[in-house]
Structures are given as structure tokens and as C-alpha cells.
Design a protein around this motif. Sequence first.
Motif, PDB file in Angstrom:
ATOM      1  N   ARG A  26       4.929 -61.927 -75.066  1.00  0.00           N
ATOM      2  CA  ARG A  26       4.657 -60.516 -74.784  1.00  0.00           C
ATOM      3  C   ARG A  26       3.159 -60.254 -74.688  1.00  0.00           C
ATOM      4  O   ARG A  26       2.711 -59.431 -73.881  1.00  0.00           O
ATOM      5  CB  ARG A  26       5.287 -59.650 -75.881  1.00  0.00           C
ATOM      6  CG  ARG A  26       6.815 -59.692 -75.892  1.00  0.00           C
ATOM      7  CD  ARG A  26       7.388 -58.952 -77.074  1.00  0.00           C
ATOM      8  NE  ARG A  26       7.022 -59.612 -78.322  1.00  0.00           N
ATOM      9  CZ  ARG A  26       7.462 -59.212 -79.515  1.00  0.00           C
ATOM     10  NH1 ARG A  26       8.277 -58.166 -79.596  1.00  0.00           N
ATOM     11  NH2 ARG A  26       7.099 -59.856 -80.605  1.00  0.00           N
ATOM     12  N   LEU A  29       2.080 -61.446 -71.270  1.00  0.00           N
ATOM     13  CA  LEU A  29       2.493 -60.505 -70.231  1.00  0.00           C
ATOM     14  C   LEU A  29       1.583 -59.279 -70.214  1.00  0.00           C
ATOM     15  O   LEU A  29       1.176 -58.812 -69.146  1.00  0.00           O
ATOM     16  CB  LEU A  29       3.945 -60.084 -70.466  1.00  0.00           C
ATOM     17  CG  LEU A  29       5.007 -61.152 -70.202  1.00  0.00           C
ATOM     18  CD1 LEU A  29       6.376 -60.663 -70.659  1.00  0.00           C
ATOM     19  CD2 LEU A  29       5.055 -61.529 -68.733  1.00  0.00           C
ATOM     20  N   TYR A  33      -0.875 -58.109 -67.182  1.00  0.00           N
ATOM     21  CA  TYR A  33      -0.783 -56.753 -66.638  1.00  0.00           C
ATOM     22  C   TYR A  33      -2.143 -56.058 -66.663  1.00  0.00           C
ATOM     23  O   TYR A  33      -2.529 -55.392 -65.694  1.00  0.00           O
ATOM     24  CB  TYR A  33       0.246 -55.964 -67.437  1.00  0.00           C
ATOM     25  CG  TYR A  33       0.449 -54.553 -66.960  1.00  0.00           C
ATOM     26  CD1 TYR A  33       1.087 -54.289 -65.748  1.00  0.00           C
ATOM     27  CD2 TYR A  33       0.018 -53.473 -67.716  1.00  0.00           C
ATOM     28  CE1 TYR A  33       1.282 -52.991 -65.306  1.00  0.00           C
ATOM     29  CE2 TYR A  33       0.206 -52.168 -67.286  1.00  0.00           C
ATOM     30  CZ  TYR A  33       0.841 -51.939 -66.079  1.00  0.00           C
ATOM     31  OH  TYR A  33       1.023 -50.643 -65.636  1.00  0.00           O
ATOM     32  N   LYS A 136       7.826 -56.961 -66.626  1.00  0.00           N
ATOM     33  CA  LYS A 136       7.186 -57.209 -67.921  1.00  0.00           C
ATOM     34  C   LYS A 136       7.939 -56.495 -69.039  1.00  0.00           C
ATOM     35  O   LYS A 136       8.237 -57.093 -70.084  1.00  0.00           O
ATOM     36  CB  LYS A 136       5.737 -56.737 -67.880  1.00  0.00           C
ATOM     37  CG  LYS A 136       5.010 -56.815 -69.213  1.00  0.00           C
ATOM     38  CD  LYS A 136       3.586 -56.313 -69.079  1.00  0.00           C
ATOM     39  CE  LYS A 136       3.514 -54.830 -68.912  1.00  0.00           C
ATOM     40  NZ  LYS A 136       3.814 -54.093 -70.188  1.00  0.00           N
TER      41      LYS A 136
END
Length: 268
Positions: A26, A29, A33, A136
Motif C-alpha cells: 500500500r 501504491l 500515485y 490503487k
Amino acid sequence: MSFTSRLRVILRSKSDRALTRLEDPREALDDSYEQQLKMLQQVRHGLAEVATAKKRIELLGQEMGGRYRRLADQAQEAVNQGRDDLARTALERRSLLEGQVAGIREQYLALVQQQSQLQENERRLTERIAVFRTEKETMKATYAASQARVKANEGTAGLGSEITDAGAGLDRARDRVAQMRARAAATDELLSSGALHDVTAAPDSDLERQLSAGATKADVDRQLQAMKDVRTGDGGRGTGSGSDTRAGTDARGGSGSWLSIGEGPTAL
């Protein structure tokens, strides 16, 4: 703290954060982003700069266009007044201005093309970031759900650290109880055999215990001998006398015959 120590602490913290990001997808990701958002911001910044430059050239072109028209009007007015010299000067300046307008026209058209390309890039990047954001969040939710499921399954199966610690504590408690029971039994045997002395007992209690055991053995021997003598004295007369004796005993005592146990000669 020295500079080397501070540098070591900074590098260690950065490496720890990097390892944490590698362990948790996470974090990776979210980092990706954020990088894409920075790229989009750069594209938009470049688009704003190109649009600003194009607008500046456009305003300059409009100004040169107005001057170009004024020179034409001035040349016509000079001709009307018979001032060919002035008309010639106006036309010369107008011709020079045409060359300048042609130069900035090329720059303007190039900026228009760049702006159009940047706008297309910005549109595509925005769409791609929106799709990536959806993926995501979906992946993060899936990872969180899977992580919660793993923890729940580990807790049910006793694989978690807390359950493992509790199981280990229970095993240690069981071992401790078994060890204490074995020790209690061993000390009982040692006390019974006299190998250990009971410090809470009265003085010479060990002698009394042994004498009591000897008296009990002697009493048992007397009862056994009496049974043998009775059997020899009966001479095989059967069981009638014995039955009468038992009946008499029951008759004497009835339901309370147990009260006479140990108070007199043993009834056979």
C-alpha cells in the motif's frame, strides 16, 4: 552528536522507511500515485507557461497588426497630400513590419501546436491517474481485507504471537503443576519412610508412629491366630456355629452394631 552520527541516523531511518514500503504494498501504491500527481503537476505547469508565451505573442501580433493598418492609412493619406516621400517611408516601414509579423507568426503557430500537444498529454495523464487511483484503492482494500483474514485465521489456528505466548504459558503451567505433584508425592514417601523429619510434628512422633504400626501388626496377628484356633476347635462341624455367632452379633447390635467396633474383643 557528530556529523557522521547524524548522517548514520538519517541513512538508517531512510533505509527503514524503504524497507517498510517494500513490506507494505500500500505504501508503494501511494508513492507511485504521488509521483504521477507530480508528473501531472509538471505537465500543467508547462502548459500554463506555453499558454502564457502564446498569449504574449498573440498580443504582440495584435499590436503589430494595428500598426500595420495604420501605416497603410498613413501611406494613403501621404499620397492624397502629394507627399510621396512620406508615403514611401510608411510603405517601407510596413514592409519591414510584415517580415517581423511573419517571424512571430511562426513562433505563435509552434506554441499553438505545443499547447495542443500538452493539453492532450494532460488529458491522457489525468485519465490514467484516475484509473490508477481506482485500481490503487481497490488493491489497498483487497490487501487490507486479506491481511485481516490472515490475522483472523492465525488467531483461530493459534498461529499469532499472542496465542502462541498463551499456549507456551499454559504448557509451562502444566509442567509446573506436574512437577509440584511429583515433588509432593516424593516428599510424602520420604516422610513416611522417615528419611525426612516433620519439623511441625511433636517430639518422638516417629517412634510413636512406628510403635503404632507394630501394635497394629501384632493385633492383626492375634486375630489371625484366633481365627485359626476357632477353625481347629470346631473340628469340621460345619458353618452352623459361625452362623449362630454372626446372628448373635447382629441381634445384639442390630443397626448400631458398628458402635462396638474396636471397644472389645474382635467378634469373628
